[in-house]
Scaffold this motif. Structure first.
Motif, PDB file in Angstrom:
ATOM      1  N   ARG A   1       0.814  -1.217   0.000  1.00 55.09           N
ATOM      2  CA  ARG A   1       0.000   0.000   0.000  1.00 55.09           C
ATOM      3  C   ARG A   1       0.846   1.264   0.000  1.00 55.09           C
ATOM      4  O   ARG A   1       1.987   1.262   0.439  1.00 55.09           O
ATOM      5  N   GLN A   2       0.225   2.330  -0.477  1.00 52.80           N
ATOM      6  CA  GLN A   2       0.869   3.642  -0.491  1.00 52.80           C
ATOM      7  C   GLN A   2       0.004   4.626   0.284  1.00 52.80           C
ATOM      8  O   GLN A   2      -1.200   4.718   0.044  1.00 52.80           O
ATOM      9  N   TYR A   3       0.640   5.352   1.199  1.00 55.11           N
ATOM     10  CA  TYR A   3      -0.027   6.339   2.033  1.00 55.11           C
ATOM     11  C   TYR A   3       0.490   7.717   1.637  1.00 55.11           C
ATOM     12  O   TYR A   3       1.679   7.990   1.773  1.00 55.11           O
ATOM     13  N   ILE A   4      -0.393   8.545   1.131  1.00 52.24           N
ATOM     14  CA  ILE A   4       0.000   9.852   0.601  1.00 52.24           C
ATOM     15  C   ILE A   4       0.367  10.797   1.739  1.00 52.24           C
ATOM     16  O   ILE A   4      -0.397  10.979   2.677  1.00 52.24           O
ATOM     17  N   ARG A   5       1.539  11.398   1.627  1.00 54.18           N
ATOM     18  CA  ARG A   5       2.004  12.372   2.606  1.00 54.18           C
ATOM     19  C   ARG A   5       2.009  13.784   2.037  1.00 54.18           C
ATOM     20  O   ARG A   5       1.892  14.760   2.779  1.00 54.18           O
ATOM     21  N   GLU A   6       2.156  13.902   0.708  1.00 55.97           N
ATOM     22  CA  GLU A   6       2.107  15.198   0.022  1.00 55.97           C
ATOM     23  C   GLU A   6       1.516  14.968  -1.357  1.00 55.97           C
ATOM     24  O   GLU A   6       1.688  13.887  -1.933  1.00 55.97           O
ATOM     25  N   ALA A   7       0.842  15.985  -1.886  1.00 52.84           N
ATOM     26  CA  ALA A   7       0.308  15.921  -3.247  1.00 52.84           C
ATOM     27  C   ALA A   7       0.531  17.266  -3.924  1.00 52.84           C
ATOM     28  O   ALA A   7       0.236  18.314  -3.349  1.00 52.84           O
ATOM     29  N   HIS A   8       1.064  17.208  -5.137  1.00 48.21           N
ATOM     30  CA  HIS A   8       1.409  18.425  -5.880  1.00 48.21           C
ATOM     31  C   HIS A   8       0.956  18.270  -7.329  1.00 48.21           C
ATOM     32  O   HIS A   8       0.748  17.165  -7.804  1.00 48.21           O
ATOM     33  N   TYR A   9       0.867  19.390  -8.029  1.00 47.56           N
ATOM     34  CA  TYR A   9       0.695  19.359  -9.480  1.00 47.56           C
ATOM     35  C   TYR A   9       1.710  20.303 -10.079  1.00 47.56           C
ATOM     36  O   TYR A   9       2.158  21.243  -9.439  1.00 47.56           O
ATOM     37  N   ASP A  10       2.120  20.024 -11.327  1.00 49.24           N
ATOM     38  CA  ASP A  10       3.205  20.798 -11.923  1.00 49.24           C
ATOM     39  C   ASP A  10       2.714  22.139 -12.458  1.00 49.24           C
ATOM     40  O   ASP A  10       1.527  22.438 -12.423  1.00 49.24           O
ATOM     41  N   CYS A  11       3.665  22.929 -12.974  1.00 57.13           N
ATOM     42  CA  CYS A  11       3.389  24.298 -13.416  1.00 57.13           C
ATOM     43  C   CYS A  11       2.363  24.368 -14.539  1.00 57.13           C
ATOM     44  O   CYS A  11       1.636  25.361 -14.652  1.00 57.13           O
ATOM     45  N   ASP A  12       2.272  23.327 -15.361  1.00 55.21           N
ATOM     46  CA  ASP A  12       1.290  23.298 -16.442  1.00 55.21           C
ATOM     47  C   ASP A  12      -0.022  22.654 -16.020  1.00 55.21           C
ATOM     48  O   ASP A  12      -0.993  22.662 -16.782  1.00 55.21           O
ATOM     49  N   GLY A  13      -0.028  22.033 -14.858  1.00 53.97           N
ATOM     50  CA  GLY A  13      -1.232  21.364 -14.372  1.00 53.97           C
ATOM     51  C   GLY A  13      -1.502  20.037 -15.043  1.00 53.97           C
ATOM     52  O   GLY A  13      -2.572  19.464 -14.867  1.00 53.97           O
ATOM     53  N   ASP A  14      -0.508  19.511 -15.798  1.00 51.14           N
ATOM     54  CA  ASP A  14      -0.778  18.281 -16.538  1.00 51.14           C
ATOM     55  C   ASP A  14      -0.030  17.054 -16.004  1.00 51.14           C
ATOM     56  O   ASP A  14       0.022  16.021 -16.664  1.00 51.14           O
ATOM     57  N   THR A  15       0.507  17.164 -14.797  1.00 48.50           N
ATOM     58  CA  THR A  15       1.147  16.030 -14.141  1.00 48.50           C
ATOM     59  C   THR A  15       0.972  16.169 -12.630  1.00 48.50           C
ATOM     60  O   THR A  15       1.120  17.262 -12.084  1.00 48.50           O
ATOM     61  N   ILE A  16       0.665  15.047 -11.993  1.00 54.23           N
ATOM     62  CA  ILE A  16       0.493  14.995 -10.538  1.00 54.23           C
ATOM     63  C   ILE A  16       1.734  14.347  -9.932  1.00 54.23           C
ATOM     64  O   ILE A  16       2.313  13.435 -10.520  1.00 54.23           O
ATOM     65  N   LEU A  17       2.139  14.805  -8.760  1.00 54.34           N
ATOM     66  CA  LEU A  17       3.217  14.182  -7.994  1.00 54.34           C
ATOM     67  C   LEU A  17       2.662  13.819  -6.625  1.00 54.34           C
ATOM     68  O   LEU A  17       2.164  14.689  -5.896  1.00 54.34           O
ATOM     69  N   LEU A  18       2.724  12.549  -6.300  1.00 50.73           N
ATOM     70  CA  LEU A  18       2.282  12.072  -4.988  1.00 50.73           C
ATOM     71  C   LEU A  18       3.493  11.566  -4.226  1.00 50.73           C
ATOM     72  O   LEU A  18       4.226  10.695  -4.712  1.00 50.73           O
ATOM     73  N   VAL A  19       3.735  12.129  -3.065  1.00 50.95           N
ATOM     74  CA  VAL A  19       4.817  11.684  -2.196  1.00 50.95           C
ATOM     75  C   VAL A  19       4.178  10.748  -1.179  1.00 50.95           C
ATOM     76  O   VAL A  19       3.231  11.129  -0.490  1.00 50.95           O
ATOM     77  N   VAL A  20       4.682   9.505  -1.133  1.00 52.17           N
ATOM     78  CA  VAL A  20       4.015   8.476  -0.344  1.00 52.17           C
ATOM     79  C   VAL A  20       4.943   7.789   0.635  1.00 52.17           C
ATOM     80  O   VAL A  20       6.164   7.762   0.451  1.00 52.17           O
ATOM     81  N   GLU A  21       4.333   7.215   1.638  1.00 49.79           N
ATOM     82  CA  GLU A  21       5.008   6.254   2.500  1.00 49.79           C
ATOM     83  C   GLU A  21       4.624   4.891   1.927  1.00 49.79           C
ATOM     84  O   GLU A  21       3.441   4.546   1.871  1.00 49.79           O
ATOM     85  N   GLN A  22       5.619   4.169   1.455  1.00 51.75           N
ATOM     86  CA  GLN A  22       5.396   2.879   0.804  1.00 51.75           C
ATOM     87  C   GLN A  22       5.417   1.770   1.840  1.00 51.75           C
ATOM     88  O   GLN A  22       6.353   1.673   2.628  1.00 51.75           O
ATOM     89  N   GLU A  23       4.407   0.922   1.817  1.00 49.27           N
ATOM     90  CA  GLU A  23       4.335  -0.229   2.718  1.00 49.27           C
ATOM     91  C   GLU A  23       4.583  -1.500   1.914  1.00 49.27           C
ATOM     92  O   GLU A  23       4.239  -1.562   0.734  1.00 49.27           O
TER      93      GLU A  23
END
Length: 127
Positions: free
Chosen positions: A79-101
């Motif tokens: 499982r992945q537990y989201i700790r941060e969520a971002h989107y890039d300058c164009d809004g066309d890519t998501i970045l999820l920072v997770v704690e990986q289990e």
């Protein structure tokens, strides 16, 4: 010993309006490990899976091949537990920072889906 816990992210609704989906209604989501910065995987999200991810604190994606939602790790236990969520300058890519289990993010059993290098002679090109 208890494992990681899912924590919903308090997001600002207006930010979701900045996400630009492709013609199929999808946006790529890069999953990065908290602490190490290692890129674990890339998957696709639509509006509903993005919202569900932010609301639950777990990664939810849209499977293009199966045409269904999937919550990472429900079958594998990885499982992945989201700790941060971002989107890039164009809004066309998501970045999820997770704690990986578990043993990692890749369905092959590797920790990261990006385990093959174009310059590594010891890794077979098709395996």
């Amino acid at each position: 010993m208890t494992g990681p816990t899912a924590t919903p992210l308090a997001f600002v609704e207006g930010h979701l309006d900045n996400v630009k989906y492709n013609d199929d209604g999808l946006v790529p989501a890069i999953v990065q490990e908290e602490g190490t910065g290692k890129i674990l995987m890339l998957a696709w999200m639509n509006d509903e899976s993005l919202r569900k991810s932010l609301e639950t604190g777990r990664t939810w994606f849209w499977s293009r091949s199966r045409q269904e939602y999937w919550c990472k790790g429900e079958t594998s236990g990885d499982r992945q537990y989201i700790r941060e969520a971002h989107y890039d300058c164009d809004g066309d890519t998501i970045l999820l920072v997770v704690e990986q289990e578990g043993s990692g993010a890749c369905h092959t059993g590797e920790y990261s889906c990006f385990y093959r290098s174009f310059t590594d002679p010891d890794v077979a090109p098709n395996g």
